[in-house]
Design an enzyme around this catalytic site. Structure first.
Site, PDB file in Angstrom:
ATOM      1  N   TYR A 144       1.013  -1.212  -0.059  1.00 15.83           N
ATOM      2  CA  TYR A 144      -0.157   0.025   0.081  1.00 15.83           C
ATOM      3  C   TYR A 144       0.839   1.217   0.053  1.00 15.83           C
ATOM      4  CZ  TYR A 144       0.810  -0.565   5.235  1.00 15.83           C
ATOM      5  OH  TYR A 144       1.066  -0.942   6.462  1.00 15.83           O
ATOM      6  N   PRO A 145       0.293   2.234  -0.663  1.00 16.12           N
ATOM      7  CA  PRO A 145       1.101   3.401  -0.808  1.00 16.12           C
ATOM      8  C   PRO A 145       0.523   4.369   0.584  1.00 16.12           C
ATOM      9  CG  PRO A 145      -0.641   3.678  -2.387  1.00 16.12           C
ATOM     10  CD  PRO A 145      -0.730   2.371  -1.414  1.00 16.12           C
ATOM     11  N   ASN A 147       1.265   8.549   2.847  1.00 17.84           N
ATOM     12  CA  ASN A 147       1.813   9.904   2.764  1.00 17.84           C
ATOM     13  C   ASN A 147       1.716  10.093   4.425  1.00 17.84           C
ATOM     14  OD1 ASN A 147       1.357  10.645   0.234  1.00 17.84           O
ATOM     15  ND2 ASN A 147      -0.444  11.223   0.526  1.00 17.84           N
ATOM     16  N   LYS A 148       2.757  11.031   4.770  1.00 23.44           N
ATOM     17  CA  LYS A 148       2.615  11.576   6.263  1.00 23.44           C
ATOM     18  C   LYS A 148       1.842  12.864   6.099  1.00 23.44           C
ATOM     19  CE  LYS A 148       5.475   8.949   8.536  1.00 23.44           C
ATOM     20  NZ  LYS A 148       6.802   9.111   9.049  1.00 23.44           N
ATOM     21  N   SER A 222       1.559   6.877  13.147  1.00 21.74           N
ATOM     22  CA  SER A 222       0.552   6.333  12.068  1.00 21.74           C
ATOM     23  C   SER A 222      -0.882   6.883  12.544  1.00 21.74           C
ATOM     24  CB  SER A 222       0.557   5.033  12.090  1.00 21.74           C
ATOM     25  OG  SER A 222       1.635   4.281  11.616  1.00 21.74           O
TER      26      SER A 222
HETATM   27  C1  VOV Z   1       8.627  -4.996  10.458  1.00 19.67           C
HETATM   28  C2  VOV Z   1       8.103  -4.132  10.467  1.00 19.67           C
HETATM   29  C3  VOV Z   1       8.588  -2.721  10.594  1.00 19.67           C
HETATM   30  C4  VOV Z   1       9.941  -2.293  11.087  1.00 19.67           C
HETATM   31  C5  VOV Z   1      10.923  -2.987  11.794  1.00 19.67           C
HETATM   32  C6  VOV Z   1       9.910  -0.893  10.781  1.00 19.67           C
HETATM   33  C7  VOV Z   1      11.087   0.057  11.311  1.00 19.67           C
HETATM   34  C8  VOV Z   1      11.196   1.337  10.772  1.00 19.67           C
HETATM   35  C9  VOV Z   1      12.283   2.102  10.964  1.00 19.67           C
HETATM   36  C10 VOV Z   1      13.633   1.625  11.884  1.00 19.67           C
HETATM   37  C11 VOV Z   1      12.378   3.223  10.348  1.00 19.67           C
HETATM   38  C12 VOV Z   1      13.285   4.346  10.166  1.00 19.67           C
HETATM   39  C13 VOV Z   1      14.536   4.208   9.640  1.00 19.67           C
HETATM   40  C14 VOV Z   1      14.393   3.730   8.491  1.00 19.67           C
HETATM   41  O1  VOV Z   1      14.571   2.565   8.323  1.00 19.67           O
HETATM   42  O2  VOV Z   1      14.064   4.380   7.435  1.00 19.67           O
HETATM   43  C15 VOV Z   1      11.041   3.106   9.497  1.00 19.67           C
HETATM   44  C16 VOV Z   1      10.828   4.003   8.406  1.00 19.67           C
HETATM   45  C17 VOV Z   1       9.354   3.917   7.855  1.00 19.67           C
HETATM   46  N1  VOV Z   1       8.432   3.064   7.991  1.00 19.67           N
HETATM   47 FE1  VOV Z   1       8.630   1.311   9.153  1.00 19.67          FE
HETATM   48  N2  VOV Z   1       8.995  -0.667  10.109  1.00 19.67           N
HETATM   49  C18 VOV Z   1       8.125  -1.472   9.801  1.00 19.67           C
HETATM   50  C19 VOV Z   1       6.808  -1.539   9.396  1.00 19.67           C
HETATM   51  C20 VOV Z   1       6.339  -0.459   8.613  1.00 19.67           C
HETATM   52  C21 VOV Z   1       4.815  -0.281   8.306  1.00 19.67           C
HETATM   53  C22 VOV Z   1       4.047  -1.489   8.349  1.00 19.67           C
HETATM   54  C23 VOV Z   1       4.582   1.013   7.660  1.00 19.67           C
HETATM   55  C24 VOV Z   1       3.453   1.493   7.097  1.00 19.67           C
HETATM   56  C25 VOV Z   1       2.865   2.196   8.312  1.00 19.67           C
HETATM   57  C26 VOV Z   1       1.663   1.722   8.731  1.00 19.67           C
HETATM   58  O3  VOV Z   1       1.027   2.499  10.076  1.00 19.67           O
HETATM   59  O4  VOV Z   1       0.894   1.001   8.399  1.00 19.67           O
HETATM   60  C27 VOV Z   1       5.888   1.635   7.940  1.00 19.67           C
HETATM   61  C28 VOV Z   1       6.061   2.650   7.232  1.00 19.67           C
HETATM   62  C29 VOV Z   1       7.335   3.364   7.446  1.00 19.67           C
HETATM   63  C30 VOV Z   1       7.707   4.765   6.767  1.00 19.67           C
HETATM   64  C31 VOV Z   1       6.663   5.336   5.763  1.00 19.67           C
HETATM   65  C32 VOV Z   1       8.990   5.007   6.995  1.00 19.67           C
HETATM   66  C33 VOV Z   1       9.870   6.320   6.581  1.00 19.67           C
HETATM   67  C34 VOV Z   1       9.380   7.171   7.306  1.00 19.67           C
HETATM   68  C35 VOV Z   1      10.105   8.482   7.197  1.00 19.67           C
HETATM   69  O5  VOV Z   1       9.429   9.699   7.494  1.00 19.67           O
HETATM   70  O6  VOV Z   1      11.029   8.660   6.722  1.00 19.67           O
HETATM   71  N3  VOV Z   1       6.912   0.832   8.465  1.00 19.67           N
HETATM   72  N4  VOV Z   1      10.420   1.932   9.882  1.00 19.67           N
END
Ligand code: VOV
Length: 248
Positions: A144-145, A147-148, A222
């Site tokens: 899925y796509p 935004n912040k 989120s």
């Molecule tokens: C297995 C699941 C998991 C794990 C371990 C994880 C960890 C992390 C870390 C440590 C970091 C920051 C450093 C990096 O690595 O960039 C991120 C970054 C990010 N994430 Fe995440 N995320 C997961 C999972 C995960 C999910 C399911 C989602 C969707 C959110 C949801 O509500 O549906 C998500 C989104 C994001 C996004 C959009 C970013 C970039 C944000 C920005 O502003 O730059 N993410 N994420």
């Protein structure tokens, strides 16, 4: 002005969602159908070679529901390669029986919210591997796509670096509790596509997607700042499984 997060980029990504034109497929002769499937098989082996040479990676999944029938998720070094790949597939016999229904262009991205100050992340082999990952062959995919949000008092881009870091740490902690059960590939798409990020999740248990995404909904980053697009979920394919799926 708030401090922009620094991002590291890896391979370019194309999610190519297709529907099968079942009427056309059923009208085709047995020989045409065989030729179309054989040609797909050769594409799949070429893509396996690309993956073995660590020049990219391709995931192939069916999609459940009416939004699409299958997806190719391609990771490659350049946008030109993705373009060539897409065009080459469009010229195949199988493509004549498919309808493109959605696509997403982005690039594998890591941000510095969790980085150790004073270290060069590119010297970390784990970081390098995450930027150019071999896509897992897990049983299920979820894409899925998102935004912040930038709305009134809920504007992610107006928050200080420290506020964003605190929230991303909490996000990371939730994510980590799913280690070994879900693999996430976050691709940035600002300037490339209609949303800011693509979220691609892989797991052997589809229910884990629901649990993870639901738990994250209660986490501030989120709950307050996440806006989400259309969800696609499906099952692992390979040449043989696809042949079975298309058998009429
Ligand atoms: C297995 C699941 C998991 C794990 C371990 C994880 C960890 C992390 C870390 C440590 C970091 C920051 C450093 C990096 O690595 O960039 C991120 C970054 C990010 N994430 Fe995440 N995320 C997961 C999972 C995960 C999910 C399911 C989602 C969707 C959110 C949801 O509500 O549906 C998500 C989104 C994001 C996004 C959009 C970013 C970039 C944000 C920005 O502003 O730059 N993410 N994420």
């Amino acid at each position: 002005m708030s401090e922009a997060a620094q991002t590291l980029e890896g391979w370019y990504a194309l999610h190519d969602f297709r529907m099968i034109d079942w009427s056309a497929w059923k009208r085709a002769s047995e020989a045409d159908r065989e030729a179309a499937l054989d040609e797909l098989h050769s594409f799949l082996s070429v893509w396996t070679g690309v993956e073995e040479r660590k020049e990219g990676s391709t995931a192939f999944y069916s999609i459940v529901g009416q939004k699409a029938d299958f997806v190719f998720m391609h990771l490659r070094e350049t946008l030109e390669e993705l373009n060539e790949l897409e065009t080459a597939f469009n010229k195949t016999r199988l493509a004549e029986y498919t309808i493109p229904v959605y696509s997403y262009v982005s690039i594998v991205e890591l941000s510095n919210y969790m980085a150790q100050p004073g270290t060069d992340p590119m010297q970390n082999p784990e970081v390098a591997a995450r930027l150019k990952p071999a896509l897992p062959k897990s049983k299920h995919i979820c894409f899925y796509p998102m935004n912040k949000r930038r709305e009134g008092s809920d504007n992610w881009y107006m928050l200080s670096m420290d506020e964003r870091k605190t929230m991303m740490r909490s996000h990371g902690m939730i994510g980590r509790s799913y280690a070994g059960r879900v693999k996430q590939i976050i691709t940035g798409s600002v300037g490339f596509d209609d949303w800011e990020w693509g979220v691609t999740l892989f797991s052997d248990d589809a229910l884990t997607f629901k649990k993870l995404v639901y738990e994250m909904r209660f986490d501030e980053v989120s709950a307050r700042y996440g806006d989400f697009g259309t969800f696609y979920v499906g099952n692992l394919l390979d040449g043989e499984k696809f042949r079975t799926m298309l058998s009429v």
